[in-house]
Enzyme design. Structure first.
Site, PDB file in Angstrom:
ATOM      1  N   ASP A  75      62.436  41.853  72.255  1.00 23.07           N
ATOM      2  CA  ASP A  75      63.642  42.340  72.938  1.00 23.07           C
ATOM      3  C   ASP A  75      63.911  41.465  74.157  1.00 23.07           C
ATOM      4  OD1 ASP A  75      61.326  43.253  74.125  1.00 23.07           O
ATOM      5  OD2 ASP A  75      61.764  45.365  73.778  1.00 23.07           O
ATOM      6  N   GLU A 134      66.693  48.722  75.578  1.00 21.13           N
ATOM      7  CA  GLU A 134      66.586  49.861  76.511  1.00 21.13           C
ATOM      8  C   GLU A 134      67.671  50.902  76.245  1.00 21.13           C
ATOM      9  OE1 GLU A 134      64.155  50.450  78.296  1.00 21.13           O
ATOM     10  OE2 GLU A 134      63.185  48.549  78.745  1.00 21.13           O
TER      11      GLU A 134
END
Ligand SMILES: CC(=O)N[C@@H](CCC[C@H](N)C(=O)O)C(=O)O
Length: 383
Positions: A75, A134
């Site tokens: 990520d 997130e």
């Protein structure tokens, strides 16, 4: 072209740390990653962009004698946290910080990719630099855009998360569920504002929100089997404008965590019921909006994870720690529901927790992580 040195890896991590960007806005981060990758041996690499997900980046490494395609995901987004580490390479983007260690994740992925750009793998490999972990479900968005089709579809997917509670460079993993599934919660309470001196003419949403928050905290303690457990955190609340005006509106944001879909659905349902009860008792409009997106529980594939753990345990260069399930969420759970694989922890030993403004991961974890991961992937290719 040499494989990235330890020194250049640290510099890359610090560059990335200084330029954090929020979910789906990782424009400079993506450009930086691409620039670093352009310096690798390009002989077996193909880069792919996604028009509808412009901050995502994929790199395919063509294997010499492929039996399968191995996927590796990192990520790349950061959090709306104001950094308080005081580090010389602290965030230059006010109010935004790599407070979850995705700068470490990206650097490890670049290290592994740089290794395989110099040592052609036997199997094909796909590296996925994923935006929006997130929030905003970057993994699910990419999957639904058909990114992992044809020669871009991994047969197996691997990915890590850093962990300040583990020694730097240690690998942590477990069979079964590693991380919780989550539901994002938005609650809007609508009543009637008014003068602070005349509460009888208003319908105060600060009081209604306070009651709602109190009742929500009984869901886990009174409605959920304590052996199974769950979490509700309400992390944000906004209401009112000034001390002497009764607030007619309140807004609350939070997150629900559970280790199974059944548990998450049960907590979701109780939250809706509490919202409806508050609406009735305060004669207010309460809207509870729940969104799971791609944050499914992270379920490690039994066979691939058994191989992963066996390799890590047998490797003298790796400190392996069997971990408990964690209530952190990860949209890698969505990708693992489509493609089998393993998620694992990389220890970054620090006193501060993930999402803390003072998180300062131990950088020595980067080189150790790369060694363990490249070793595992090579051993997997030898099977
Ligand atoms: C590892 C980690 O900290 N992940 C995040 C994932 C966010 C999940 C989702 N947006 C939510 O808040 O429900 C986490 O907070 O666990």
């Amino acid at each position: 072209m040499p494989v990235l040195t330890e020194e250049s890896l640290i510099q890359i991590r610090r560059d990335l740390h200084a330029m954090p960007e929020l979910a789906l806005n990782e424009v400079r981060t993506e450009a930086y990653l691409e620039k670093v990758i352009s310096g690798f041996n390009q002989a077996h690499l193909t880069v792919k962009h996604i028009a509808d997900l412009p901050t995502a980046l994929l790199v395919r490494v063509a294997g010499s004698h492929p039996k399968r395609t191995l996927g590796y995901r990192t990520d790349i987004d950061a959090l709306p946290v104001s950094e308080k580490t005081g580090l010389p390479f602290a965030s230059k983007n006010p109010g935004v910080m790599h407070a979850c260690g995705h700068d470490i994740h990206m650097t490890v992925a670049l290290g592994v990719l740089s290794y395989f750009s110099e040592h052609q793998p036997t199997d094909n490999m796909i590296f996925f630099f994923q935006p929006a972990e997130e929030s905003k479900n970057g993994g699910k968005l990419a999957y639904e855009l058909g990114v992992f089709e044809g020669e871009w579809r991994p047969d197996e997917f691997y990915g890590l998360h850093d962990n300040p509670d583990l020694p730097a460079g240690a690998i942590g993993c477990r069979m079964g569920t590693l991380f919780a599934g989550t539901t994002e919660v938005n609650i809007d309470l609508e009543g009637k504002g008014g003068h602070a001196a005349y509460p009888q003419d208003a319908n105060d949403m600060v009081v209604a929100a306070a009651q709602l928050i109190g009742q929500v905290q009984t869901i886990i303690s009174r409605s959920i089997d304590p052996i199974e457990g769950g979490v509700i955190t309400l992390g944000k609340m906004e209401a009112g404008t000034i001390r002497n005006v009764i607030a007619g509106h309140a807004h609350i944001e939070g997150t629900i965590r559970g280790l199974t879909q059944t548990m998450i659905q049960k907590i979701d349902q109780r939250l809706q019921e509490v919202g409806a009860g508050i609406a009735k008792s305060f004669n207010a409009q309460v809207t509870v909006t729940l969104n799971q997106g791609g944050y499914l529980p992270v379920e490690n594939d039994p066979e691939l994870t058994r191989r992963f753990i066996t390799y890590m345990k047998q490797n003298d260069d790796v400190t392996f720690i069997e971990t408990e399930p964690a209530m952190t969420g990860e949209d890698f759970g969505y990708l693992l529901s489509k493609i089998p694989g393993t998620m694992f922890w990389l220890g970054v030993e620090d006193d501060s927790q993930l999402h803390s403004a003072t998180l300062n991961p131990d950088e020595s974890a980067i080189a150790k992580g790369i060694t363990g991961i490249t070793g595992f992937l090579e051993s997997r290719m030898a099977d």
